[in-house]
Design an enzyme around this catalytic site. Structure first.
Site, PDB file in Angstrom:
ATOM      1  N   HIS A 156       0.795  -1.179   0.030  1.00 54.67           N
ATOM      2  CA  HIS A 156       0.046  -0.032  -0.055  1.00 54.67           C
ATOM      3  C   HIS A 156       0.793   1.252   0.011  1.00 54.67           C
ATOM      4  O   HIS A 156       2.056   1.387   0.398  1.00 54.67           O
ATOM      5  CB  HIS A 156      -0.966  -0.154   1.151  1.00 54.67           C
ATOM      6  CG  HIS A 156      -2.048  -0.826   0.941  1.00 54.67           C
ATOM      7  ND1 HIS A 156      -2.068  -2.304   1.403  1.00 54.67           N
ATOM      8  CD2 HIS A 156      -3.427  -0.461   0.635  1.00 54.67           C
ATOM      9  CE1 HIS A 156      -3.244  -2.936   1.056  1.00 54.67           C
ATOM     10  NE2 HIS A 156      -4.012  -1.813   0.700  1.00 54.67           N
ATOM     11  N   LYS A 160      -0.354   4.964   4.791  1.00 57.62           N
ATOM     12  CA  LYS A 160      -1.525   4.180   5.174  1.00 57.62           C
ATOM     13  C   LYS A 160      -1.006   4.063   6.790  1.00 57.62           C
ATOM     14  O   LYS A 160       0.088   3.835   7.061  1.00 57.62           O
ATOM     15  CB  LYS A 160      -1.322   2.699   4.446  1.00 57.62           C
ATOM     16  CG  LYS A 160      -2.693   1.860   5.046  1.00 57.62           C
ATOM     17  CD  LYS A 160      -2.964   0.719   4.234  1.00 57.62           C
ATOM     18  CE  LYS A 160      -3.917  -0.312   4.821  1.00 57.62           C
ATOM     19  NZ  LYS A 160      -5.104   0.539   5.372  1.00 57.62           N
TER      20      LYS A 160
HETATM   21  P1  NAP Z   1      -8.443  10.166   3.527  1.00 57.63           P
HETATM   22  O1  NAP Z   1      -8.619  10.794   2.062  1.00 57.63           O
HETATM   23  O2  NAP Z   1      -7.683  10.408   4.673  1.00 57.63           O
HETATM   24  O3  NAP Z   1     -10.083  10.338   3.864  1.00 57.63           O
HETATM   25  C1  NAP Z   1     -10.376  10.220   4.916  1.00 57.63           C
HETATM   26  C2  NAP Z   1     -11.452  11.781   5.279  1.00 57.63           C
HETATM   27  O4  NAP Z   1     -12.050  11.342   6.413  1.00 57.63           O
HETATM   28  C3  NAP Z   1     -10.572  12.731   5.352  1.00 57.63           C
HETATM   29  O5  NAP Z   1     -11.106  13.807   4.519  1.00 57.63           O
HETATM   30  C4  NAP Z   1     -10.817  13.259   6.728  1.00 57.63           C
HETATM   31  O6  NAP Z   1     -10.731  14.585   7.086  1.00 57.63           O
HETATM   32  C5  NAP Z   1     -12.184  12.656   7.002  1.00 57.63           C
HETATM   33  N1  NAP Z   1     -12.614  12.464   8.456  1.00 57.63           N
HETATM   34  C6  NAP Z   1     -11.678  12.144   9.524  1.00 57.63           C
HETATM   35  N2  NAP Z   1     -12.296  11.915  10.628  1.00 57.63           N
HETATM   36  C7  NAP Z   1     -13.790  12.216  10.294  1.00 57.63           C
HETATM   37  C8  NAP Z   1     -14.759  12.357  11.077  1.00 57.63           C
HETATM   38  N3  NAP Z   1     -14.878  12.001  12.473  1.00 57.63           N
HETATM   39  N4  NAP Z   1     -16.098  12.613  10.502  1.00 57.63           N
HETATM   40  C9  NAP Z   1     -16.043  12.778   9.229  1.00 57.63           C
HETATM   41  N5  NAP Z   1     -14.857  12.832   8.292  1.00 57.63           N
HETATM   42  C10 NAP Z   1     -13.667  12.380   9.087  1.00 57.63           C
HETATM   43  O7  NAP Z   1      -8.380   8.531   3.379  1.00 57.63           O
HETATM   44  P2  NAP Z   1      -8.917   7.656   2.154  1.00 57.63           P
HETATM   45  O8  NAP Z   1      -7.811   7.229   1.175  1.00 57.63           O
HETATM   46  O9  NAP Z   1      -9.973   8.075   1.552  1.00 57.63           O
HETATM   47  O10 NAP Z   1      -9.199   6.179   3.183  1.00 57.63           O
HETATM   48  C11 NAP Z   1     -10.172   6.215   4.098  1.00 57.63           C
HETATM   49  C12 NAP Z   1     -10.158   4.847   4.853  1.00 57.63           C
HETATM   50  O11 NAP Z   1     -10.916   3.933   3.669  1.00 57.63           O
HETATM   51  C13 NAP Z   1      -8.930   4.269   5.070  1.00 57.63           C
HETATM   52  O12 NAP Z   1      -9.092   3.738   6.580  1.00 57.63           O
HETATM   53  C14 NAP Z   1      -8.500   3.519   4.120  1.00 57.63           C
HETATM   54  O13 NAP Z   1      -7.948   2.558   4.568  1.00 57.63           O
HETATM   55  C15 NAP Z   1      -9.896   2.945   3.876  1.00 57.63           C
HETATM   56  N6  NAP Z   1     -10.115   2.151   2.544  1.00 57.63           N
HETATM   57  C16 NAP Z   1     -10.978   1.376   2.342  1.00 57.63           C
HETATM   58  C17 NAP Z   1     -11.188   0.664   1.017  1.00 57.63           C
HETATM   59  C18 NAP Z   1     -12.187  -0.479   0.925  1.00 57.63           C
HETATM   60  O14 NAP Z   1     -12.284  -0.953   0.025  1.00 57.63           O
HETATM   61  N7  NAP Z   1     -12.526  -0.943   1.928  1.00 57.63           N
HETATM   62  C19 NAP Z   1     -10.661   1.111  -0.038  1.00 57.63           C
HETATM   63  C20 NAP Z   1      -9.814   2.260   0.086  1.00 57.63           C
HETATM   64  C21 NAP Z   1      -9.462   2.669   1.214  1.00 57.63           C
HETATM   65  P3  NAP Z   1      -9.483  15.519   7.207  1.00 57.63           P
HETATM   66  O15 NAP Z   1      -8.582  15.285   6.176  1.00 57.63           O
HETATM   67  O16 NAP Z   1      -9.915  16.847   7.494  1.00 57.63           O
HETATM   68  O17 NAP Z   1      -8.932  14.981   8.542  1.00 57.63           O
END
Ligand code: NAP
Length: 268
Positions: A156, A160
């Site tokens: 990854h 991460k």
């Molecule tokens: P990201 O770009 O960092 O997005 C996370 C977002 O959530 C950020 O905009 C953050 O805001 C916001 N956030 C944090 N705490 C919050 C809260 N309490 N309420 C509302 N919003 C909040 O990360 P990403 O790449 O999208 O990934 C997010 C998660 O999904 C990770 O855990 C990743 O491992 C997982 N993921 C899962 C899959 C799957 O298929 N299941 C696929 C890809 C990724 P700020 O930036 O303002 O802090």
């Protein structure tokens, strides 16, 4: 026309969250009713993803957003630090959570399952919404019946937070169901550099590679007499998860309790 499914997106301004917002807005059977994010407060969620205004501004107050918008489903792609509280809040409001954020402990999943059942709703925690990745996990679990010696290598991006990935843990759990616990390798082996052999699970090893430029890949390598078998899946972009998230939003309403793993929604 059938009633639209009302969807809230937590983490709407994040990388995955923006893809979800786009997917929901493009599907006429879904209605975006709330977009929760910490930054970009007040910005229209559609404008944030380059689409015409939809009248749903980003808000940081999940509790109020759920009370006012009455969604059927909340999709969460936030952070391991906030996802448990978000999921609990959704369940308390009778909103079915579809969670892609990784980092739950088994005890937390059990608790959330109990809360969902008490509310009479379904939920899904899916470490991976990619159909290709689900097939990779299922094929690996099948192969483990014949090739009990294996190692998992997951790759990854370097930002991460959790390791190993939720997908690797889920793969390990599925494999463990088809394979007796057995410590692999030389019983006398010693690590001259700590961690060299990777994380230990049920007798086999999981290695987490973290590098810039990498998106999401996983390989399960099986070793047998005079042969190796490799089962590998490569994800190249976030949009690839959206057909899975779309299916989950529609199917979760048919379930009771917290389901762990998108594999339960995919027949193979
Ligand atoms: P990201 O770009 O960092 O997005 C996370 C977002 O959530 C950020 O905009 C953050 O805001 C916001 N956030 C944090 N705490 C919050 C809260 N309490 N309420 C509302 N919003 C909040 O990360 P990403 O790449 O999208 O990934 C997010 C998660 O999904 C990770 O855990 C990743 O491992 C997982 N993921 C899962 C899959 C799957 O298929 N299941 C696929 C890809 C990724 P700020 O930036 O303002 O802090």
């Amino acid at each position: 026309m059938e009633e639209q499914i009302r969807v809230a997106v937590a983490g709407a301004a994040g990388r995955m969250g923006r893809e979800v917002v786009k997917m929901v807005l493009e599907d006429p059977s879904l209605q975006l009713v709330a977009a929760i994010g910490l930054k970009n407060e007040g910005t229209d969620a559609a404008v944030l993803v380059g689409m015409p205004e939809c009248g749903v501004p980003i808000t940081s107050n999940l509790e109020r957003a759920l009370t006012e918008s009455r969604p059927h489903v909340m999709v969460d792609f936030t952070t391991p630090a906030s996802v448990y509280d978000n999921t609990e809040t959704a369940i308390r409001h009778g909103v079915a959570p579809v969670v892609g954020t990784t980092g739950f402990t088994p005890e937390q999943i059990d608790l959330l399952d109990k809360q969902c059942r008490e509310k009479g709703i379904g939920g899904l925690i899916a470490p991976n919404f990619s159909i290709g990745a689900i097939l990779m996990m299922k094929f690996a679990a099948q192969a483990a019946k014949y090739f009990p010696h294996l190692e998992i290598i997951e790759y990854h991006g370097d930002q991460k937070l959790d390791a190993p990935s939720g997908t690797a843990i889920k793969t390990a759990e599925l494999i463990a169901m088809n394979r007796e616990e057995m410590r692999q390798g030389n019983p006398q082996e010693e690590e001259t550099i700590e961690g060299s052999r990777g994380g230990y699970y049920n007798g086999f090893r999981i290695h987490s590679v973290r590098l810039p430029g990498v998106f999401a890949q996983q390989e399960v390598v099986f070793g047998g007499y005079g042969q190796t078998l490799k089962i590998r899946h490569d994800s190249y972009e976030r949009a690839g998860y959206m057909p899975g998230v779309n299916l989950a939003i529609k199917k979760v309403l048919e379930y009771q309790g917290m389901i762990y793993g998108f594999d339960h929604f995919v027949d193979a």
